[in-house]
Scaffold this motif. Structure first.
Motif, PDB file in Angstrom:
ATOM      1  N   VAL A   4       0.866  -1.362   0.074  1.00  0.00           N
ATOM      2  CA  VAL A   4      -0.078   0.050  -0.014  1.00  0.00           C
ATOM      3  C   VAL A   4       0.985   1.252  -0.159  1.00  0.00           C
ATOM      4  O   VAL A   4       1.858   1.450   0.686  1.00  0.00           O
ATOM      5  N   GLU A   5       0.765   2.161  -0.991  1.00  0.00           N
ATOM      6  CA  GLU A   5       1.470   3.400  -1.073  1.00  0.00           C
ATOM      7  C   GLU A   5       0.448   4.552  -0.869  1.00  0.00           C
ATOM      8  O   GLU A   5      -0.582   4.566  -1.703  1.00  0.00           O
ATOM      9  N   LYS A  10      -3.486  10.339  -3.407  1.00  0.00           N
ATOM     10  CA  LYS A  10      -3.526   9.375  -4.065  1.00  0.00           C
ATOM     11  C   LYS A  10      -3.014   7.831  -3.321  1.00  0.00           C
ATOM     12  O   LYS A  10      -2.070   8.052  -2.652  1.00  0.00           O
ATOM     13  N   VAL A  11      -3.703   6.959  -3.692  1.00  0.00           N
ATOM     14  CA  VAL A  11      -3.613   5.663  -3.170  1.00  0.00           C
ATOM     15  C   VAL A  11      -3.381   4.679  -4.044  1.00  0.00           C
ATOM     16  O   VAL A  11      -4.237   4.506  -4.978  1.00  0.00           O
ATOM     17  N   ILE A  36     -12.224   1.885  -0.996  1.00  0.00           N
ATOM     18  CA  ILE A  36     -11.208   3.001  -0.555  1.00  0.00           C
ATOM     19  C   ILE A  36     -11.798   4.303  -0.889  1.00  0.00           C
ATOM     20  O   ILE A  36     -11.698   5.258   0.081  1.00  0.00           O
ATOM     21  N   TYR A  37     -12.438   4.547  -2.132  1.00  0.00           N
ATOM     22  CA  TYR A  37     -13.224   5.504  -2.308  1.00  0.00           C
ATOM     23  C   TYR A  37     -14.241   5.868  -1.348  1.00  0.00           C
ATOM     24  O   TYR A  37     -14.677   7.298  -0.798  1.00  0.00           O
ATOM     25  N   ARG A  38     -15.140   4.766  -0.913  1.00  0.00           N
ATOM     26  CA  ARG A  38     -16.162   4.793  -0.157  1.00  0.00           C
ATOM     27  C   ARG A  38     -15.650   5.042   1.622  1.00  0.00           C
ATOM     28  O   ARG A  38     -16.246   6.063   2.286  1.00  0.00           O
ATOM     29  N   LYS A  44      -8.414  11.360  -4.072  1.00  0.00           N
ATOM     30  CA  LYS A  44      -8.826  11.607  -5.302  1.00  0.00           C
ATOM     31  C   LYS A  44      -8.500  10.656  -6.283  1.00  0.00           C
ATOM     32  O   LYS A  44      -9.231  10.601  -7.478  1.00  0.00           O
ATOM     33  N   GLU A  45      -7.657   9.953  -6.069  1.00  0.00           N
ATOM     34  CA  GLU A  45      -7.064   9.035  -7.248  1.00  0.00           C
ATOM     35  C   GLU A  45      -6.648   7.498  -6.459  1.00  0.00           C
ATOM     36  O   GLU A  45      -6.130   7.629  -5.502  1.00  0.00           O
ATOM     37  N   VAL A  46      -7.199   6.427  -6.974  1.00  0.00           N
ATOM     38  CA  VAL A  46      -6.885   5.119  -6.548  1.00  0.00           C
ATOM     39  C   VAL A  46      -6.445   4.118  -7.426  1.00  0.00           C
ATOM     40  O   VAL A  46      -7.099   4.109  -8.697  1.00  0.00           O
TER      41      VAL A  46
END
Length: 324
Positions: A4-5, A10-11, A36-38, A44-46
């Protein structure tokens, strides 16, 4: 989870799977991104990457990755195809389902209507509430409306939602591909259908696939692995020539154990010596069936056809020759 970064908003998530084309890869990747978004609305970015970490002793794969002798839990996957329309392909497929239900009442049977003409549901007396294409279009609609997070979540759930589209009927289950509303080819939904067949097949003992007339689904390897390929034709020279073409394409693109032809809607048995199906063995010749024609006009379920109906006797003969 391999890594995981987090870089600001940003993930990047890396998931490791034990084999190539794991049937659940797409579902898990989509679900992880949606979660992750939820749970982190500020993100903003996955990006979710899927990698393969081979096991020292690979297990047998399931679904579309299986060689024909490795198909677990599935005794028969019967693909029904034809070179052209109007030869009674769907009626034969429906009668197949009827006979399997009668002869194997203790088995799980799935009928898949893979023909965009959507006739199998009528022949089997099924009211279709949801189709494979309904699920696909729900994802597309969310994306077009700009709701990226909802679209990602739907995509992740799509595989599980397939089971919601399976209708239960006495003795068998039913799934329809649906008919895309927009003009053009069926490439996307055919690709999706191919994965659906692989996903569902292992849950049933018998699967009957009513394919689209012509070579399109054979070309796109929708019926990539079947145990039996039934080619339906009428007595015309054009019909018998086209199924030979379909068989040649299938020889290159489809894995099957047995192939055979059913010659349907014969004007009389006197024409049988004139039939030329090349190297395709003829399993049954079925004369024009007045009882079936009456059922077709009324839109009635083939399960109520009399046992002496030509199509019932003819399809039964074909199954017996295939030892199904």
């Amino acid at each position: 989870v391999d890594k995981v970064e987090i870089d600001g908003d940003k993930v990047t998530l890396t998931l490791a799977f034990p084999k190539h084309r794991d049937p659940l890869t797409e579902y898990i990747v989509g679900s992880a991104k949606a979660a992750i978004y939820r749970q982190a609305p500020e993100v903003k970015e996955v990006i979710v990457n899927a990698i393969v970490r081979e096991e020292s002793a690979p297990k047998k794969q399931t679904g579309l990755n299986l060689s024909l002798d490795e198909v677990n839990n599935v005794r028969h996957i019967i693909g029904v195809a034809s070179g052209k329309g109007g030869v009674g392909k769907t009626s034969v497929a429906a009668t197949l389902v009827r006979l399997l239900c009668r002869t194997h009442p203790d088995k799980k049977i799935l009928a898949i209507d893979a023909d965009p003409a959507v006739g199998l549901s009528t022949a089997l007396g099924i009211e279709v509430c949801m189709t494979v294409d309904d699920i696909r279009k729900a994802v597309v609609a969310q994306a077009r409306e700009g709701d990226a997070k909802a679209a990602v979540e739907l995509l992740g759930e799509a595989r599980c939602r397939i089971f919601d589209a399976v209708a239960e009927a006495p003795g068998f289950a039913f799934l329809a591909i649906g008919r895309p509303e927009s003009a053009g080819c069926y490439c996307k939904v055919n690709g999706y259908l191919k994965e659906v067949i692989g996903l569902l097949a292992g849950s049933f003992d018998y699967v009957v696939i009513d394919g689209e007339a012509g070579v399109e689904q054979i070309n796109r390897r929708v019926m990539e692995k079947v145990t039996h390929l039934l080619l339906i034709t009428d007595a015309s020279r054009k019909g018998t020539q086209v199924i030979q073409t379909v068989k040649k394409v299938a020889d290159e693109l489809v894995m099957y154990d047995q192939v055979g032809a059913i010659v349907n809607r014969l004007p009389s048995r006197e024409v049988i010596p004139l039939l030329d199906t090349g190297d395709i063995p003829v399993l049954s010749c079925i004369e024009n069936d007045a009882a079936l024609a009456d059922f077709d006009i009324r839109g009635e379920n083939v399960f109520y056809l009399p046992e002496e109906a030509n199509i019932v006797r003819g399809v039964k003969e074909a199954l017996e020759k295939l030892s199904v």
